[in-house]
Design a protein around this motif. Structure first.
Motif, short mmCIF file in Angstrom:
data_model
loop_
_atom_site.label_atom_id
_atom_site.label_comp_id
_atom_site.label_asym_id
_atom_site.label_seq_id
_atom_site.Cartn_x
_atom_site.Cartn_y
_atom_site.Cartn_z
N PRO A 24 7.23 -30.96 -12.23
CA PRO A 24 6.33 -30.07 -11.50
C PRO A 24 5.98 -28.86 -12.35
CG PRO A 24 8.54 -29.97 -10.59
CD PRO A 24 8.55 -31.06 -11.62
N PRO A 25 4.74 -28.38 -12.23
CA PRO A 25 4.36 -27.17 -12.95
C PRO A 25 5.10 -25.97 -12.39
CG PRO A 25 2.60 -27.87 -11.46
CD PRO A 25 3.65 -28.94 -11.42
N SER A 26 5.28 -24.96 -13.24
CA SER A 26 6.04 -23.80 -12.82
C SER A 26 5.20 -22.53 -13.02
CB SER A 26 7.33 -23.77 -13.64
OG SER A 26 7.70 -22.50 -14.00
N THR A 27 4.93 -21.84 -11.94
CA THR A 27 4.12 -20.62 -12.01
C THR A 27 4.94 -19.51 -12.64
OG1 THR A 27 2.89 -21.25 -10.04
CG2 THR A 27 2.83 -18.92 -10.65
N ILE A 28 4.45 -18.97 -13.76
CA ILE A 28 5.22 -17.92 -14.44
C ILE A 28 4.67 -16.53 -14.16
CG2 ILE A 28 6.05 -19.44 -16.27
CD1 ILE A 28 3.96 -17.94 -18.09
N PHE A 29 3.41 -16.44 -13.74
CA PHE A 29 2.82 -15.13 -13.48
C PHE A 29 1.69 -15.27 -12.48
CE2 PHE A 29 -0.64 -12.11 -14.29
CZ PHE A 29 0.02 -10.93 -14.03
N THR A 30 1.64 -14.31 -11.56
CA THR A 30 0.54 -14.25 -10.59
C THR A 30 0.02 -12.82 -10.59
OG1 THR A 30 1.67 -15.90 -9.26
CG2 THR A 30 -0.07 -14.67 -8.17
N LEU A 31 -1.29 -12.65 -10.52
CA LEU A 31 -1.85 -11.30 -10.44
C LEU A 31 -1.20 -10.57 -9.27
CD1 LEU A 31 -5.72 -11.70 -10.93
CD2 LEU A 31 -4.12 -10.53 -12.47
N THR A 305 -0.14 -31.86 -11.44
CA THR A 305 -1.07 -31.77 -10.33
C THR A 305 -0.80 -30.51 -9.51
OG1 THR A 305 0.43 -33.04 -8.93
CG2 THR A 305 -1.26 -34.29 -10.10
N ASP A 306 -1.78 -30.14 -8.73
CA ASP A 306 -1.66 -29.02 -7.79
C ASP A 306 -1.07 -27.78 -8.45
OD1 ASP A 306 -1.91 -27.56 -5.47
OD2 ASP A 306 -0.13 -28.43 -4.52
N LEU A 330 2.79 -26.22 -22.29
CA LEU A 330 1.41 -25.77 -22.13
C LEU A 330 1.38 -24.64 -21.13
CD1 LEU A 330 -0.07 -29.32 -21.58
CD2 LEU A 330 -0.40 -27.95 -23.65
N TYR A 331 0.40 -23.75 -21.32
CA TYR A 331 0.13 -22.73 -20.31
C TYR A 331 -1.27 -22.97 -19.78
CZ TYR A 331 4.36 -20.73 -22.04
OH TYR A 331 5.67 -20.57 -22.37
N ALA A 332 -1.39 -22.98 -18.48
CA ALA A 332 -2.68 -23.25 -17.85
C ALA A 332 -3.00 -22.13 -16.88
CB ALA A 332 -2.63 -24.59 -17.12
N ASN A 340 -3.49 -15.40 -5.49
CA ASN A 340 -4.07 -14.74 -6.65
C ASN A 340 -4.02 -15.65 -7.87
OD1 ASN A 340 -4.36 -12.62 -4.93
ND2 ASN A 340 -3.16 -11.16 -6.14
N ALA A 341 -4.90 -15.37 -8.83
CA ALA A 341 -4.94 -16.15 -10.07
C ALA A 341 -3.57 -16.14 -10.74
CB ALA A 341 -6.00 -15.59 -11.01
N ALA A 342 -3.22 -17.26 -11.36
CA ALA A 342 -1.87 -17.43 -11.91
C ALA A 342 -1.90 -18.12 -13.26
CB ALA A 342 -1.01 -18.25 -10.93
N ILE A 343 -0.82 -17.91 -14.02
CA ILE A 343 -0.57 -18.66 -15.24
C ILE A 343 0.60 -19.58 -14.95
CG2 ILE A 343 0.09 -18.54 -17.67
CD1 ILE A 343 -2.67 -17.34 -17.13
N VAL A 344 0.43 -20.86 -15.29
CA VAL A 344 1.38 -21.88 -14.91
C VAL A 344 1.87 -22.59 -16.17
CG1 VAL A 344 1.69 -23.99 -13.54
CG2 VAL A 344 0.12 -22.20 -12.75
N ARG A 345 3.19 -22.77 -16.27
CA ARG A 345 3.74 -23.53 -17.41
C ARG A 345 3.84 -25.00 -17.04
NH1 ARG A 345 8.55 -20.85 -19.26
NH2 ARG A 345 9.57 -21.85 -17.51
N VAL A 346 3.40 -25.84 -17.97
CA VAL A 346 3.38 -27.28 -17.73
C VAL A 346 4.13 -27.96 -18.88
CG1 VAL A 346 1.87 -29.31 -17.68
CG2 VAL A 346 1.19 -27.21 -16.48
N ASP A 347 5.03 -28.86 -18.54
CA ASP A 347 5.72 -29.66 -19.55
C ASP A 347 5.02 -31.02 -19.63
OD1 ASP A 347 7.35 -31.13 -21.14
OD2 ASP A 347 9.19 -30.71 -20.02
N PRO A 348 4.34 -31.28 -20.75
CA PRO A 348 3.62 -32.57 -20.80
C PRO A 348 4.57 -33.76 -20.83
CG PRO A 348 3.45 -31.43 -22.90
CD PRO A 348 4.13 -30.49 -21.95
#
Ligand SMILES: *[C@@H]1O[C@H](CO)[C@@H](O)[C@H](O)[C@H]1NC(C)=O
Length: 350
Positions: A24-31, A305-306, A330-332, A340-348
């Protein structure tokens, strides 16, 4: 960028996707508050020190996020701009570390591997006035220089060039030292800009749907490849170009039927490689594994996803981590999912 895409999205949602997500993706930062459900980051650049620069599409702001701590803050607010789009480094940088899961040497998108003695990092970013979704004010396109001193001095943003004849400046990628390529979605063109003068040529035209762009320089010789997303025909393709970024051969399509925004790419000397792209309103990050030059369409895998965590929203871009500790991640950027807009870490996960 969310540009005339809703019909494309509907088309895509009716076609099956090939694979399921891994971790699962992990949200690392949210505005931070207040709640801004319409907020979104349009593009990100990862600094050599691993920190992420994120341009806001809904405000004239660049945020800086440290993925090691999840802390982020407003780096600069740009007077005279409304909506920020692409961002790319122009100072020659050291190459990023090899990805954790990748054991074939290759070349990432980005500037050539020349260490810089400079005491300042320089980036180019673009702005347009986008008063509402799918509307760009004619003549509003501007290109800016962001300077980040490697001291405690504050970052600065200065206008490099107003481009009243341009349409919608979207993606930016480094080319040779001191030059960047900039895509113009409305003009269906890519400009080659000298960042010391702001003057530019238009080496690539007729690029319907051009959105995110990345360039990979040839290991030998002076040209390379321009990778470009096309949100109109739902493709990622690459164009062989000379030093002036003029095409030297036909484009090669690497994926079809893929809703696509900005992306990260790595490419080996034979042309084989991988791209990771923001799937826009699919709210996903998708991997494309492609073969050597001339082998055409590669394989697609959904790696996350999501990303917004709410089942709705958009993912605009993916970028590689640059620290030893996060190479291979990856950072997405995820936004418009209700929070709020977020930066999410993804492990491919490959
Ligand atoms: C563009 O930016 C302005 C503020 O500068 C904001 O009001 C507007 O909603 C933004 N447009 C989009 C599509 O987010």
């Amino acid at each position: 960028m969310r540009h005339s895409l809703r019909s494309s999205l509907l088309l895509l949602l009716s076609s099956p996707l090939s694979a399921l997500a891994t971790l699962p993706p992990s949200t690392i930062f949210t505005l931070p508050p207040p709640l801004l459900p319409g907020s979104w980051f349009e593009n990100i650049a990862v600094r050599p020190n691993g920190k992420i620069l994120a341009t806001r599409g809904d405000a004239p702001e660049i945020w800086q996020i440290d993925p090691a701590t999840g802390q982020g803050s407003l780096l600069i607010s740009v007077a005279g701009a409304f909506n920020l789009t692409g961002i790319a480094p122009v100072t020659p940088l050291s190459p990023p570390p090899r990805p954790r899961h990748h054991n074939r040497p290759g070349t990432r998108d980005g500037p050539s591997a020349v260490p810089s003695p400079a005491s300042v990092e320089t980036y180019i970013f673009a702005s347009s006035h986008i008063p509402a979704p799918l509307q760009v004010t004619p003549g509003s396109a501007k290109v800016w220089t962001l300077r980040i001193p490697l001291t405690t001095a504050p970052a600065t943003a200065t206008l490099l060039a107003a481009l009243p004849a341009a349409g919608f400046l979207n993606g930016i990628t480094p080319w040779t030292a001191g030059r960047v390529l900039i895509s113009d979605t409305e003009a269906e063109a890519i400009y080659l800009m000298d960042v010391s003068t702001g003057t530019y040529t238009t080496p690539l035209t007729g690029l319907v749907g051009v959105n995110g762009i990345r360039a990979v320089r040839a290991a030998t010789g002076t040209g390379g490849y321009v990778y470009r997303a096309d949100h109109a025909s739902l493709t990622l393709s690459r164009i062989p170009v000379d030093a002036a970024a003029v095409a030297t051969g036909p484009a090669e399509v690497l994926v079809q039927q893929q809703l696509i925004d900005d992306f990260a790419v790595m490419q080996g000397g034979d042309g084989a490689g991988k791209a990771y792209l923001g799937g826009m309103y699919t709210n996903e990050v998708v991997e494309i594994v492609f073969g050597a030059f001339g082998t055409g369409v590669g394989t697609r895998r959904v790696v996350a996803t999501d990303l917004t965590g709410t089942g709705t929203g958009l993912v605009t871009v993916a970028a590689f981590g640059r620290r030893n500790s996060d190479a291979g991640f990856l950072y997405a950027a995820a936004g418009q999912g209700g929070g709020n807009a977020a930066i999410v870490r993804v492990d491919p996960g490959v």
